[in-house]
Design a protein around this motif. Sequence first.
Motif, mmCIF file in Angstrom:
data_model
loop_
_atom_site.group_PDB
_atom_site.id
_atom_site.type_symbol
_atom_site.label_atom_id
_atom_site.label_comp_id
_atom_site.label_asym_id
_atom_site.label_seq_id
_atom_site.Cartn_x
_atom_site.Cartn_y
_atom_site.Cartn_z
ATOM 1 N N GLU A 47 0.873 -1.170 0.000
ATOM 2 C CA GLU A 47 0.000 0.000 0.000
ATOM 3 C C GLU A 47 0.913 1.223 0.000
ATOM 4 O O GLU A 47 2.003 1.193 0.577
ATOM 5 N N LEU A 48 0.479 2.305 -0.651
ATOM 6 C CA LEU A 48 1.296 3.507 -0.727
ATOM 7 C C LEU A 48 0.762 4.566 0.233
ATOM 8 O O LEU A 48 -0.443 4.778 0.333
ATOM 9 N N ASP A 49 1.666 5.243 0.923
ATOM 10 C CA ASP A 49 1.307 6.282 1.889
ATOM 11 C C ASP A 49 1.074 7.602 1.158
ATOM 12 O O ASP A 49 2.025 8.186 0.621
ATOM 13 N N GLU A 75 -8.356 10.815 -8.637
ATOM 14 C CA GLU A 75 -7.863 9.494 -8.265
ATOM 15 C C GLU A 75 -6.345 9.477 -8.178
ATOM 16 O O GLU A 75 -5.664 10.218 -8.878
ATOM 17 N N MET A 76 -5.844 8.625 -7.299
ATOM 18 C CA MET A 76 -4.408 8.461 -7.151
ATOM 19 C C MET A 76 -4.112 6.991 -6.925
ATOM 20 O O MET A 76 -4.989 6.221 -6.542
ATOM 21 N N VAL A 77 -2.870 6.614 -7.154
ATOM 22 C CA VAL A 77 -2.470 5.236 -6.935
ATOM 23 C C VAL A 77 -2.359 5.013 -5.432
ATOM 24 O O VAL A 77 -1.651 5.725 -4.736
ATOM 25 N N GLY A 78 -3.092 4.027 -4.937
ATOM 26 C CA GLY A 78 -3.098 3.749 -3.508
ATOM 27 C C GLY A 78 -2.289 2.531 -3.122
ATOM 28 O O GLY A 78 -1.964 2.331 -1.967
ATOM 29 N N GLY A 79 -1.959 1.708 -4.121
ATOM 30 C CA GLY A 79 -1.190 0.506 -3.849
ATOM 31 C C GLY A 79 -0.915 -0.227 -5.143
ATOM 32 O O GLY A 79 -1.341 0.193 -6.215
ATOM 33 N N PHE A 80 -0.179 -1.334 -5.027
ATOM 34 C CA PHE A 80 0.188 -2.056 -6.245
ATOM 35 C C PHE A 80 0.491 -3.510 -5.931
ATOM 36 O O PHE A 80 0.762 -3.883 -4.789
ATOM 37 N N TYR A 81 0.422 -4.307 -6.971
ATOM 38 C CA TYR A 81 0.923 -5.677 -6.968
ATOM 39 C C TYR A 81 1.842 -5.805 -8.168
ATOM 40 O O TYR A 81 1.513 -5.279 -9.240
ATOM 41 N N ILE A 82 2.948 -6.479 -8.004
ATOM 42 C CA ILE A 82 3.741 -6.915 -9.143
ATOM 43 C C ILE A 82 3.630 -8.429 -9.139
ATOM 44 O O ILE A 82 3.933 -9.081 -8.130
ATOM 45 N N VAL A 83 3.138 -8.955 -10.256
ATOM 46 C CA VAL A 83 2.899 -10.390 -10.353
ATOM 47 C C VAL A 83 3.649 -10.956 -11.543
ATOM 48 O O VAL A 83 3.900 -10.251 -12.526
ATOM 49 N N ASP A 84 4.024 -12.198 -11.445
ATOM 50 C CA ASP A 84 4.681 -12.914 -12.542
ATOM 51 C C ASP A 84 3.711 -14.013 -12.964
ATOM 52 O O ASP A 84 3.603 -15.042 -12.296
ATOM 53 N N VAL A 85 2.965 -13.745 -14.036
ATOM 54 C CA VAL A 85 1.868 -14.621 -14.455
ATOM 55 C C VAL A 85 2.053 -15.072 -15.899
ATOM 56 O O VAL A 85 2.859 -14.514 -16.635
ATOM 57 N N ARG A 86 1.275 -16.054 -16.305
ATOM 58 C CA ARG A 86 1.427 -16.636 -17.635
ATOM 59 C C ARG A 86 1.071 -15.664 -18.756
ATOM 60 O O ARG A 86 1.651 -15.707 -19.823
ATOM 61 N N ASP A 87 0.069 -14.771 -18.504
ATOM 62 C CA ASP A 87 -0.363 -13.831 -19.548
ATOM 63 C C ASP A 87 -1.222 -12.730 -18.941
ATOM 64 O O ASP A 87 -1.551 -12.762 -17.749
#
Length: 113
Positions: A47-49, A75-87
Amino acid sequence: MKHMLLIYGNEQAWNELTEHGRESLDAAHRDVLAELEASGELVLSNELDPTTAKVVRRTDNRLLVTDGPFTESKEMVGGFYIVDVRDVDRAIEIAGKLEETTFSVVEIRALMH
């Protein structure tokens, strides 16, 4: 393939969430995190402060630093996920599980490097 899921939100929407809404949102994140950790697809999430954000811009060889994130949008970015997925379809599936999609957007971007 690595993707970043950028979770957008706005202060008004956050403030309007009932206690049940916040619990539902937190539960969805716990479930997604558990799923991604179990599958090995999670690279990083946080989550981003919003209170410590800064915006840096260079103009006339001078750095201008302001409190942020203030943009033309509410709107602003409140958080993120970085995922390593098939597509990208799997990234979309994951984003669709996040409660924020009921009142805002989750942007998906492929990582280039």
